[in-house]
Design an enzyme around this catalytic site. Structure first.
Site, PDB file in Angstrom:
ATOM      1  N   LYS A 193       0.399  -1.512  -0.119  1.00 24.36           N
ATOM      2  CA  LYS A 193       0.277   0.124  -0.150  1.00 24.36           C
ATOM      3  C   LYS A 193       1.324   1.349   0.198  1.00 24.36           C
ATOM      4  CE  LYS A 193      -3.643  -2.195   1.636  1.00 24.36           C
ATOM      5  NZ  LYS A 193      -4.240  -3.591   3.355  1.00 24.36           N
ATOM      6  N   GLN A 202      -4.598  -0.816   9.427  1.00 23.52           N
ATOM      7  CA  GLN A 202      -4.254  -2.657   8.579  1.00 23.52           C
ATOM      8  C   GLN A 202      -5.150  -3.975   9.944  1.00 23.52           C
ATOM      9  OE1 GLN A 202      -3.005  -2.848   5.951  1.00 23.52           O
ATOM     10  NE2 GLN A 202      -3.774  -5.419   6.416  1.00 23.52           N
ATOM     11  N   ASP A 255     -11.686   2.655   4.118  1.00 24.07           N
ATOM     12  CA  ASP A 255     -11.948   1.413   4.071  1.00 24.07           C
ATOM     13  C   ASP A 255     -13.577   1.128   3.903  1.00 24.07           C
ATOM     14  OD1 ASP A 255      -9.710  -0.553   3.953  1.00 24.07           O
ATOM     15  OD2 ASP A 255      -9.577  -0.286   5.565  1.00 24.07           O
TER      16      ASP A 255
END
Lengths: 291, 291
Positions: free
Chosen positions: B50, B94, B117
């Site tokens: 990422k 994460q 997200d």
């Protein structure tokens, strides 16, 4: 077996009545604000039924009746007033609203804690995420699940087919069935060969608003059929010139179904019972938080 | 036809790179906060990928790395800091977090505007309600839809079967497919006779995390197969002693599929591309609001 929504709803109302009677007398009772815009006959009937149900169980209600041509701003202000009114724990906006009103904006303005219809994005999000502890759920889907549970109809592992994907019924109901571990298929107006899919259903729930669309050859033997539809069809023999039917052709389908809800007297009364239940739950959450 | 997620993702990154290059130089660039707790090898790999992707397109990133035994309070405080940090427009936690952390509570603490997200209840609610204008959507479902669109695969009216009903992939993906007017069936671990359902799929999307579970006899001829699974299986011949496979037995299924994503190189790169896109969208919304 005919699923008796009237009887189950009455049972729930009686239970709520007892619960409310046991609440602390020194506190104000649970209160429901009802916002009704215009003079639609069907809306007026629903509002009357809801007020009667509130009276029966001991929920205070306050109706805000506004004329058809009310402005968006005035309507919004009424909801802001109800949001801050300490006598009101639940707010119901009777739908549909007139075309000049932005319905989404109005529904979003109801505070999450008083959103007894379960339309607020955060309530919807928590329902989607299966965080159901503190969430106000839409009344009709909740009523459908409650009917299945009361009749001990297993959901887990069953193939549930839902017809209709509205934000108010089909979509949240599909999510609730998934959370209960059903395999869920959602059909709608764009579905091809819909009968092939409905014939696979162990549990078939219709919420599409098409009068008596579902015939015997749409269902497999032993299917459980829940009919959310409330459709009026012309009938010269009826006193008012029409009668109310569901999405399911009841007489045609009942022979094949292991259990089926009638219309009226099936899901309809459950929707109102769940509205009362949500109002009492909102009242309880409010009292817990302010203690 | 093999759906080339690597190529599509690269195309999207290039496009984002150009867009970012055209942003006003006097303003700070889009910024992504990455919170990584502990030392899981797979998580570290994802974070590295990422960060590399951010560098490539010109998104500033700031990693907050915390030890495995960080307290809930300290982690929450780091997120509060990122929420108020004006250089940060998106926040990525994460997953998975260690067992002693309340993951739901942590995810809820990310401000809705920086929730790249798409886990915040209000974003989830708006996705469910099909109010997609101003909503940050979960990256993997969004990436799957984007792949279908880039290959001009029709969704409307098709029977889409989704395997898996997680909050992160299966559930939001099913909702997006419904919003696009597919007939959607959702299968999962409790589904009986799953093959009978998957064989009906025009579009089959698997997100269940079972290595190579889906064989040729699970799909009908001409099916479009999207494989979200990323599973590692032991392989003595591989350099690291394992290799990555999807939920689909690629070699077995590819003959029957009209289009299929490989693993790796299918959905995986799209997830990261959508994270970048969400970050740029969050940046844009922020700038519009503060203008």
């Amino acid at each position: 077996m005919i699923i008796d929504g009237l009887a189950i709803a009455k049972e729930i109302r009686n239970q709520l009545k007892e619960e409310i009677a046991e609440f602390d007398n020194k506190q104000i009772p649970p209160g429901l604000g009802i916002v009704m815009v215009g003079n639609r006959v069907d809306s007026a009937t629903y509002v009357r039924m809801k007020k009667r149900a509130c009276n029966e169980v001991g929920i205070f209600h306050q109706e805000v009746r506004l004329s058809e041509d009310v402005s968006q701003e005035e309507l919004l202000q009424k909801i802001v007033d109800l949001n801050t009114d300490t006598a009101i724990h639940g707010i119901l906006i009777q739908l549909p609203l007139p075309a000049h009103i932005d319905t989404n904006k109005i529904l979003k303005s109801v505070s999450r804690e008083k959103d007894v219809d379960g339309f607020h994005p955060e309530n919807v999000g928590n329902l989607t995420l299966n965080r159901l502890e503190d969430v106000l759920m839409p009344c009709t889907p909740k009523g459908c699940i409650e009917l299945l549970d009361k009749y001990n109809i297993e959901i887990e592992g069953k193939h549930a087919v839902v017809i209709g994907k509205s934000s108010i019924v089909g979509m949240p109901l599909s999510l609730l069935l998934l959370h209960r571990e059903a395999t869920v298929s959602v059909c709608h107006v764009k579905t091809q060969n819909i009968k092939e899919i409905t014939r696979q259903a162990d549990i078939l729930i219709s919420a599409c608003g098409q009068a008596e669309m579902i015939k015997a050859d749409w269902v497999k033997d032993g299917c459980v059929v829940i009919d959310v539809g409330i459709n009026s069809v012309d009938d010269e023999n009826a006193k008012r010139g029409y009668r109310i039917v569901g999405d399911v052709d009841f007489d045609d389908v009942r022979e094949k179904a292991s259990a089926i809800t009638p219309v009226p007297g099936g899901v309809g009364p459950m929707t109102i019972a769940m509205l009362l239940k949500n109002t009492v739950n909102a009242y309880r959450s409010h009292n817990t938080k302010t203690k």
